[in-house]
Scaffold this active site. Structure first.
Site, PDB file in Angstrom:
ATOM      1  CD  GLU A   1      -2.755  -0.646   2.618  1.00  0.00           C
ATOM      2  OE1 GLU A   1      -3.951  -1.242   2.603  1.00  0.00           O
ATOM      3  OE2 GLU A   1      -2.311  -0.183   3.415  1.00  0.00           O
TER       4      GLU A   1
ATOM      5  N   GLY B   1       1.863   5.019  -0.653  1.00  0.00           N
ATOM      6  CA  GLY B   1       1.473   6.233  -0.845  1.00  0.00           C
ATOM      7  C   GLY B   1       2.682   7.209  -1.158  1.00  0.00           C
ATOM      8  NE  ARG B   2       6.576   9.592   3.074  1.00  0.00           N
ATOM      9  CZ  ARG B   2       6.106  10.528   4.170  1.00  0.00           C
ATOM     10  NH1 ARG B   2       6.234  11.720   3.724  1.00  0.00           N
ATOM     11  NH2 ARG B   2       5.545   9.978   5.092  1.00  0.00           N
TER      12      ARG B   2
ATOM     13  NE  ARG C   1       5.133  15.197   5.100  1.00  0.00           N
ATOM     14  CZ  ARG C   1       6.573  14.900   5.368  1.00  0.00           C
ATOM     15  NH1 ARG C   1       7.291  15.950   4.866  1.00  0.00           N
ATOM     16  NH2 ARG C   1       6.973  14.007   5.913  1.00  0.00           N
TER      17      ARG C   1
ATOM     18  CE1 TYR D   1       3.847  13.851  10.912  1.00  0.00           C
ATOM     19  CE2 TYR D   1       3.833  14.995   8.940  1.00  0.00           C
ATOM     20  CZ  TYR D   1       3.118  14.471   9.822  1.00  0.00           C
ATOM     21  OH  TYR D   1       1.919  14.095   9.456  1.00  0.00           O
TER      22      TYR D   1
ATOM     23  CB  CYS E   1      -0.357  34.949  11.933  1.00  0.00           C
ATOM     24  SG  CYS E   1      -0.322  36.697  11.456  1.00  0.00           S
TER      25      CYS E   1
HETATM   26  N1  LLP Z   1      -1.259   2.095   4.639  1.00  0.00           N
HETATM   27  C1  LLP Z   1      -1.499   2.486   5.736  1.00  0.00           C
HETATM   28  C2  LLP Z   1      -2.641   1.601   6.731  1.00  0.00           C
HETATM   29  C3  LLP Z   1      -1.255   3.817   6.363  1.00  0.00           C
HETATM   30  O1  LLP Z   1      -1.594   4.332   7.381  1.00  0.00           O
HETATM   31  C4  LLP Z   1      -0.538   4.369   5.678  1.00  0.00           C
HETATM   32  C5  LLP Z   1       0.239   6.026   5.967  1.00  0.00           C
HETATM   33  C6  LLP Z   1      -0.132   4.005   4.241  1.00  0.00           C
HETATM   34  C7  LLP Z   1      -0.562   2.775   3.633  1.00  0.00           C
HETATM   35  C8  LLP Z   1       0.748   4.682   3.192  1.00  0.00           C
HETATM   36  O2  LLP Z   1       1.987   5.106   3.785  1.00  0.00           O
HETATM   37  P1  LLP Z   1       3.245   5.522   3.002  1.00  0.00           P
HETATM   38  O3  LLP Z   1       3.721   4.545   1.674  1.00  0.00           O
HETATM   39  O4  LLP Z   1       2.635   7.013   2.531  1.00  0.00           O
HETATM   40  O5  LLP Z   1       4.546   5.922   3.886  1.00  0.00           O
HETATM   41  N2  LLP Z   1       0.947  12.560   7.134  1.00  0.00           N
HETATM   42  C9  LLP Z   1       2.460  12.007   7.354  1.00  0.00           C
HETATM   43  C10 LLP Z   1       2.436  10.546   7.144  1.00  0.00           C
HETATM   44  C11 LLP Z   1       1.250   9.896   7.534  1.00  0.00           C
HETATM   45  C12 LLP Z   1       1.098   8.425   6.977  1.00  0.00           C
HETATM   46  C13 LLP Z   1      -0.165   7.539   7.407  1.00  0.00           C
HETATM   47  N3  LLP Z   1      -0.138   6.314   7.006  1.00  0.00           N
HETATM   48  C14 LLP Z   1       3.464  12.616   6.670  1.00  0.00           C
HETATM   49  O6  LLP Z   1       3.329  13.823   5.956  1.00  0.00           O
HETATM   50  O7  LLP Z   1       4.732  12.369   6.581  1.00  0.00           O
END
Ligand code: LLP
Length: 442
Positions: free
Chosen positions: A290, A292-293, A335, A339, A366
């Site tokens: 899964e 995302g990033r 971010r 973080y 601000c």
């Molecule tokens: N699957 C689940 C169940 C997740 O909770 C997440 C991310 C992913 C997949 C995808 O993870 P990735 O491949 O994107 O690392 N807002 C934070 C990141 C929060 C990630 C939450 N879960 C940031 O800006 O770094």
């Protein structure tokens, strides 16, 4: 470092998807999120190809929390991807974008009854159940609707990845999932066999995000397979799929070097196959990943216009600091504040300008909303277009209207064509939901 289709054109401007970013800024205004369609597609293809070449029975689901719009769901559909969602809003976006709902995984540590009903109604393919209360509720709702919900259980493997503390989720002390070691996971699997309206298809975990090493992932894969073996021995049940979440990092500053998608796939698939063979799992469940990033992060660039430039005395040392303010900040990229994220930027309208002295790029909120601290950049002057790289993941999706800023537009670029996929908010959009009760009108 330039990513995807980024290049420098004959005018010395940064070009993405064959589009001159200085022209994009002039046409669409700033701040502007620019998304590289070719890179999004090639990352999707790399994931599918890499995982399937190592373990043919693999599925790749894009984690919509990183970036989701109706157009994005269309790209994902065309690329044969699955989709991970976490809210009714993300389900609605996918439905509006024409995404096949049977390819959706619905996550979350607290899905409300109304969200679960929406998911059942929409025909969402898999619901990833986080806890016992949700299991009981979903069973009741599914039975009432005369449906059977295909579920996975979100499990906590008890692993602490090396990443920022706010994006670690594999450790035992987390709000997510059912603990394996304390018996909660086994209790849930047992209960699922008794409940109407529930069909248990597999298990899921997600150890953390922006991981630059694969150790936490490969250990988690082993623990998940071990649990599957234990379930088989105790209950005689086999799982159809094992989903090991996302988490592969990207190169924000150039010295952060993650494994490539192909290297990552090799490590995960090898660990998976090895665990199944050595632990003696009787079947070979589908492997679901899964990301995302690592699909969308490097595909996004934010364009800003440089406003004011000022130097101030540094308090802790001799010398002066130069602050360069741009026309966005915390509302389009929270971010750095959340973080401590580190970004790099270019002068999009003059990529060949010589390096100057260290500057600090701030937003215009601000707040002390620093986007980039002490970066050695070419000298910046008001009117320059600053391109902050690697803003594709968790920037637009985490943007806000703080200070009543309008959210930027998003354009998708490819082959010299730039298309709006999210319109810039207007000032009227900001007050659209405001209500002034009668007694305040007098
Ligand atoms: N699957 C689940 C169940 C997740 O909770 C997440 C991310 C992913 C997949 C995808 O993870 P990735 O491949 O994107 O690392 N807002 C934070 C990141 C929060 C990630 C939450 N879960 C940031 O800006 O770094």
């Amino acid at each position: 470092m330039l990513f995807g289709t980024q290049t420098i054109n004959s005018k010395g401007h940064l070009e993405i998807g064959g589009c001159d970013t200085a022209e994009l800024a002039a046409q669409f205004g700033t701040p502007l999120y620019v998304m590289d369609e070719d890179l999004i597609r090639s990352n999707c293809r790399d994931y599918i190809k890499s995982f399937r070449s190592k373990y043919p029975n693999s599925k790749i689901a894009f984690a919509g929390k990183a970036f989701l719009t109706a157009a994005m769901t269309s790209i994902l559909r065309q690329e044969g991807m699955y989709l991970d969602v976490v809210s009714a809003g993300e389900i609605h976006t996918a439905v509006k974008g024409g995404f096949p709902t049977e390819r959706i995984y619905f996550h979350g540590n607290f899905k409300s009854a109304s969200e679960l009903k929406i998911a059942l109604q929409a025909g969402v393919g898999r619901i990833v159940v986080d806890n016992m209360q949700e299991l009981e509720l979903l069973s009741a709702l599914a039975a009432e609707a005369g449906k059977t919900a295909d579920i996975l259980f979100r499990l906590t493997p008890g692993i602490d990845p090396h990443t920022h503390k706010l994006i670690r989720t594999g450790q035992a002390d987390t709000k997510f999932g059912l603990n394996i070691k304390d018996g909660s996971a086994m209790a849930a699997v047992t209960r699922a066999q008794e409940l109407p309206g529930i069909h248990l298809t597999g298990i899921h975990c997600h150890v953390g995000s922006q991981c630059l090493e694969t150790d936490a992932h490969t250990t988690a894969v082993g623990i998940m397979v071990e649990f599957a073996v234990e379930v088989y021995r105790k209950l005689g049940i086999t799982f159809d799929e094992i989903n090991t979440g996302g988490g592969l990092g990207i190169s924000y500053p150039h010295d952060q070097v993650p494994p490539t998608i192909d290297e990552f796939a090799s490590k995960i698939a090898d660990a998976y196959t090895h665990a199944m063979e050595t632990l003696g799992l009787p079947n070979r469940p589908t492997l679901v990943q899964e990301p995302g990033r690592s699909i969308i992060g490097t595909a996004g660039t934010t364009l800003y216009t440089v406003g004011t430039v000022k130097t101030v005395p540094i308090t802790e040392a001799p010398g002066r600091r130069t602050y360069v303010a741009v026309d966005g900040g915390m509302s389009d990229n929270p971010r750095p504040a959340l973080y401590g994220a580190v970004y790099e930027a270019h002068v999009a309208n003059n990529m060949n300008r010589a390096e100057g002295e260290a500057v600090t790029i701030s937003g215009k909120h601000c707040e002390t909303d620093i986007l980039i601290s002490d970066a050695t950049m070419p000298k910046l002057i008001p009117g320059d277009i600053l391109a902050v790289k690697c803003t594709g993941a968790y920037n637009y999706s985490m943007s806000s209207n703080y200070n009543r800023f309008t959210k930027p537009a998003v354009v998708l670029v490819s082959g010299g064509r730039a298309e709006l996929i999210v319109k810039r908010e207007t000032l009227d959009d900001l007050v659209r939901q405001d209500v002034v009760p009668d007694h305040l009108k007098r």
